[in-house]
Scaffold this active site. Structure first.
Site, mmCIF file in Angstrom:
data_model
loop_
_atom_site.group_PDB
_atom_site.id
_atom_site.type_symbol
_atom_site.label_atom_id
_atom_site.label_comp_id
_atom_site.label_asym_id
_atom_site.label_seq_id
_atom_site.Cartn_x
_atom_site.Cartn_y
_atom_site.Cartn_z
ATOM 1 N N TRP A 357 13.812 -22.521 -23.004
ATOM 2 C CA TRP A 357 12.788 -23.453 -23.490
ATOM 3 C C TRP A 357 11.771 -22.745 -24.368
ATOM 4 C CZ3 TRP A 357 7.494 -24.329 -21.249
ATOM 5 C CH2 TRP A 357 7.070 -23.248 -20.480
ATOM 6 N N ASP A 358 11.785 -21.423 -24.342
ATOM 7 C CA ASP A 358 10.890 -20.616 -25.168
ATOM 8 C C ASP A 358 10.948 -21.065 -26.634
ATOM 9 O OD1 ASP A 358 11.567 -19.306 -22.774
ATOM 10 O OD2 ASP A 358 11.208 -17.320 -23.590
ATOM 11 N N GLU A 488 6.620 -19.559 -12.287
ATOM 12 C CA GLU A 488 7.800 -19.352 -11.425
ATOM 13 C C GLU A 488 7.463 -18.658 -10.112
ATOM 14 O OE1 GLU A 488 10.543 -17.405 -14.065
ATOM 15 O OE2 GLU A 488 11.135 -19.292 -15.008
ATOM 16 N N LYS A 601 2.108 -16.778 -12.308
ATOM 17 C CA LYS A 601 2.846 -15.896 -13.211
ATOM 18 C C LYS A 601 2.444 -16.138 -14.666
ATOM 19 C CE LYS A 601 7.572 -14.709 -14.599
ATOM 20 N NZ LYS A 601 8.967 -15.135 -14.626
ATOM 21 N N GLN A 602 2.351 -17.406 -15.038
ATOM 22 C CA GLN A 602 2.081 -17.757 -16.436
ATOM 23 C C GLN A 602 1.423 -19.124 -16.462
ATOM 24 O OE1 GLN A 602 6.515 -18.018 -16.458
ATOM 25 N NE2 GLN A 602 6.160 -19.037 -18.403
HETATM 26 C C1 BGC Z 1 9.474 -16.961 -17.839
HETATM 27 C C2 BGC Z 1 10.161 -18.189 -18.389
HETATM 28 C C3 BGC Z 1 10.860 -17.805 -19.684
HETATM 29 C C4 BGC Z 1 11.788 -16.610 -19.481
HETATM 30 C C5 BGC Z 1 12.383 -16.108 -20.778
HETATM 31 C C6 BGC Z 1 10.498 -15.847 -17.644
HETATM 32 O O1 BGC Z 1 9.870 -14.704 -17.179
HETATM 33 O O2 BGC Z 1 8.878 -17.250 -16.599
HETATM 34 O O3 BGC Z 1 9.214 -19.188 -18.646
HETATM 35 O O4 BGC Z 1 11.586 -18.888 -20.155
HETATM 36 O O5 BGC Z 1 11.057 -15.542 -18.915
HETATM 37 O O6 BGC Z 1 11.392 -15.708 -21.669
#
Ligand code: BGC
Length: 762
Positions: A357-358, A488, A601-602
């Site tokens: 989804w990035d 996550e 995490k984000q």
């Molecule tokens: C992130 C995801 C992301 C993936 C690839 C993961 O660490 O939590 O949101 O899609 O990395 O960049």
């Protein structure tokens, strides 16, 4: 965090070889051209820490899934972009001693990535175990002018001896993937050939049967002329080379040119690969290194004109943004709608090199603003073409009637990620595709995209949400249970606010798209209705009902959005109270401990606020930022950029600047201690957004560009260019936030700067 690279506006510079940082440098100094790429491994042998990696865009392997306990709906495989046949080696033996920097006394060592021209340079002076001293200067590039061509110029000068030199010039398909579930090798030989002057190997991937032909030709010269040399060849399984023996005379150097072409069956008929490779190679050798390089550098000059950001007064920030733009640009050129942007690009194997989804949530805005609309459109069409597979993915999980559940990770539209908490639960990703359609239309004004492709995708995704919600009798609302949000570090939670908000928004957006297509092109609308068996009234009635009755977790005491049900049961501790030895949490803590903690995490709630900023007043944004940011560990590279944009919006300038450095220099300074596995390519677009949307305050509202810029105290000025609706405009922000805007090309354009409307003319 490590700060061993020197700061420079256009170059990345490593002085002195620290063997423990070598794999980090191999990632950072990577080269690519959209079709192929490689880590910055040495040409000659190196027995120290290294990860040899070459990659060919679109060539992948479905590695058999490895899980402890099988769950229905798991994908059978995890698609991996493969470590591909390599052409960069130039192995050197002087007398009987192999040149291997891990075994030499190194007097000087420099590795430089010239981002302006896309050139990797290395020079060193080293003494071999037997006392012979050499100096070496190498240059290489992967041509941006022709994505199938690469070249190396390798000069070696003996300082204190004369002796025979043996130069081995291989093409090697006997490579291993670092990231392989069962330690298998993924390539099989199809064809090989070697005769003096040329070596070639065609290899095919197991299962997927991609054929890749890698071929090389060389020249060994002194003072611009070919020199006497003995040549022999080696052929063994998946390997072909030429071995050249020549005399090395004290203080008089040899120059080795190695030209390579890499052709894949994605672009050539399999039975013509070797023939096409030879023709192309001949042309490359005839052109010569300097001409090939000039053509390549010309493309880079053009690219930089389109997408450079200049920052005056802060070299670290300038180097950071250029590094991000450089890596993004060499990863995806937008010419081929079958390709996409893997989180590591051509710099490593982590994440399998697949599409996440990035792309939609982070990369699209960069390509929308810095390239012609076709490039962003290609990214959307890629997902349109995967719609059928998204519906199949949904079916595997029990959804029906055309519900489209886009995969979290994919190569060809099929899900290939198999951690249950992500595969099954991180469902917000399916709406990233819907949001990207809106972003594209807002920016380009190309509403016709809805008619041509977008509406079908939106109906599919809306159907997914329609089936994924359930009515809670207790709450008297629709709820979404058992999910993982963007953060996550929380799994299987109920009513992740971001997910609920995005789901309901998608239903609304799909309904507005229906209204538009129905009114503007009734014939096409009828065609879509038939194709997807759309029961407009029945389906949209229920969608409206869901939108009106969606549940959003909220804490009235603190007046903040809640990340999910029960979030306040956690012990709320700020990140600043964590011990340094506990960071990063994902490397130091058990999963159990992470899940029970409040640490984020984000961006999660803040991700939603960023995407739907206009739905919230500034006070609400500030309150939620103040609540969530202190608990955010930013252990995903996708996190800091969102915080720059929001911090800028609410006037937290210092914080915005700190986050900016963190995103811009994430890999250069190895912030998250993981750059050796590859660079964070997709989040690099977030760095671009940090400047343009963050500091520049750029937004598109009602088809018009708006800016509310500020300048970090550390900078004298910054400027960026935007392609917008057939215009090119340049924005420069100087001290005190003074804004200059210029129309470089196109018709006059009305823009809004600091809430005042101007018409830009040439
Ligand atoms: C992130 C995801 C992301 C993936 C690839 C993961 O660490 O939590 O949101 O899609 O990395 O960049």
């Amino acid at each position: 965090m490590k700060q061993y690279l020197k700061q420079h506006e256009w170059h990345i510079i490593e002085e002195g070889l620290n063997p423990h940082y070598n794999k980090i440098s191999e990632s950072v100094f990577s080269l690519g051209n959209g079709r192929m790429g490689q880590r910055a491994t040495f040409e000659e042998d190196f027995s120290g820490e290294t990860h040899q990696g070459s990659y060919v865009a679109g060539v992948y392997y479905p590695d058999k899934t490895r899980v402890g306990w099988w769950k229905n709906g798991y994908p059978e495989y995890f698609a991996k972009v493969l470590n591909a046949p390599s052409w960069i080696e130039i192995k050197i033996k002087i007398g009987d001693t192999v040149l291997d920097l891990a075994k030499c006394k190194i007097e000087s060592f420099n590795r430089v990535l010239d981002m302006k021209q896309g050139l990797l340079q290395r020079s060193f002076t080293a003494t071999l175990a037997d006392g012979k001293k050499v100096s070496v200067d190498s240059k290489r590039f992967c041509s941006m002018a022709d994505g199938e061509v690469g070249a190396i110029r390798y000069e070696i000068v003996p300082i204190n001896f004369s002796a025979p030199i043996t130069i081995t010039l291989p093409v090697d398909a006997d490579v291993v993937n670092k990231d392989s579930n069962y330690d298998e090798k993924f390539w099989e030989e199809v064809y090989k050939e070697a005769e003096p002057g040329i070596a070639l190997v065609t290899a095919q991937t197991k299962k997927t049967n991609f054929h890749v032909c890698t071929a090389m030709q060389y020249k060994v010269q002194a003072e611009g002329k070919d020199i006497p040399q003995q040549v022999s060849v080696t052929l063994r399984e998946k390997y072909a080379d030429n071995v050249v023996v020549a005399d090395l005379k004290q203080n008089s150097g040899l120059v080795i040119y190695k030209y390579a072409v890499v052709l894949s069956s994605e672009n050539h008929p399999k039975d013509k690969l070797a023939a096409h490779a030879k023709t192309k190679l001949k042309a490359a050798v005839a052109a010569g290194f300097d001409k090939l390089f000039a053509e390549h550098a010309k493309v880079w000059a053009h690219k930089w004109e389109e997408c450079d950001i200049t920052i005056e007064g802060d070299v670290a920030a300038q180097q950071g943004i250029r590094f991000n733009i450089f890596q993004l640009t060499q990863t995806y050129t937008g010419e081929d709608e079958r390709l996409n942007i893997g989180p590591k690009g051509f710099t490593g194997e982590k994440y399998g090199g697949s599409t996440y989804w990035d792309t939609e949530a982070y990369c699209l805005p960069f390509f929308l603003s810095t390239a012609e609309p076709k490039v962003a459109r290609n990214l959307l069409v890629y997902r349109y073409k995967h719609l059928g597979k998204a519906i199949e993915n949904g079916k595997k999980l029990g959804f029906k009637d055309g519900a489209a559940f886009y995969p979290f990770v994919t190569m060809n539209g099929e899900e290939c990620h198999n951690e249950w908490e992500i595969t099954f639960e991180e469902i917000h990703r399916t709406s990233a595709m819907a949001y990207a359609i809106r972003d594209y239309i807002d920016y380009t004004g190309d509403k016709n995209y809805l008619t041509e492709y977008g509406l079908e995708v939106l109906i599919g995704i809306a159907r997914f949400w329609n089936q994924r919600v359930n009515w809670s009798g207790d709450k008297g609302k629709f709820v979404i249970l058992g999910v993982t949000g963007p953060n996550e570090y929380e799994n299987n939670v109920n009513n992740n606010w971001y997910t609920n908000y995005l789901g309901a928004w998608t239903l609304r957006f799909a309904m507005s798209a229906i209204t538009y297509v129905k009114a503007s092109n009734p014939a096409r609308y009828a065609e879509i209705v038939k194709k997807v068996n759309f029961q407009e009234n029945a389906e949209t009635d229920r969608w409206k009902h869901i939108v009106e009755n969606m549940y959003y977790p909220f804490d009235a005491n603190r007046n903040v959005i809640l990340q999910q049900d029960g979030f306040l049961d956690k012990e709320l501790i700020p990140v600043k109270d964590l011990k340094p030895e506990d960071r990063p949490l994902n490397q130091k803590w058990s999963w159990d401990r992470i899940l029970r903690s409040c640490f984020i995490k984000q961006a999660d709630v803040l991700q939603g606020i960023y995407l739907f900023e206009d739905d919230f007043d500034e006070e609400t944004i500030r309150r939620n930022f103040d609540f969530y940011e202190p608990m955010t560990v930013h252990e995903s590279s996708l996190s800091p950029c969102v915080h720059v944009i929001l911090a800028s919006k609410i006037g937290y300038k210092e914080q915005a600047y700190e986050f900016y450095l963190r995103t811009a220099r994430l890999d250069l300074d190895d912030y998250n201690n993981d750059t050796e596995e590859g660079c964070h390519i997709t989040s690099m677009a977030g760095t671009w957004m940090s400047v343009v949307k963050g500091f520049g305050g750029m937004r598109v509202r009602d088809g018009k560009l708006h800016f509310t810029p500020f300048i970090p105290d550390q900078w004298k000025s910054y400027s960026f260019r935007l392609e917008f609706r057939d215009r090119v405009i340049k924005v420069k922000v100087g001290s005190g936030g003074k804004v200059e805007t210029m129309l470089e090309s196109g018709e006059p354009l009305e823009i809004n700067v600091n809430n005042k409307v101007f018409t830009l003319t040439k």
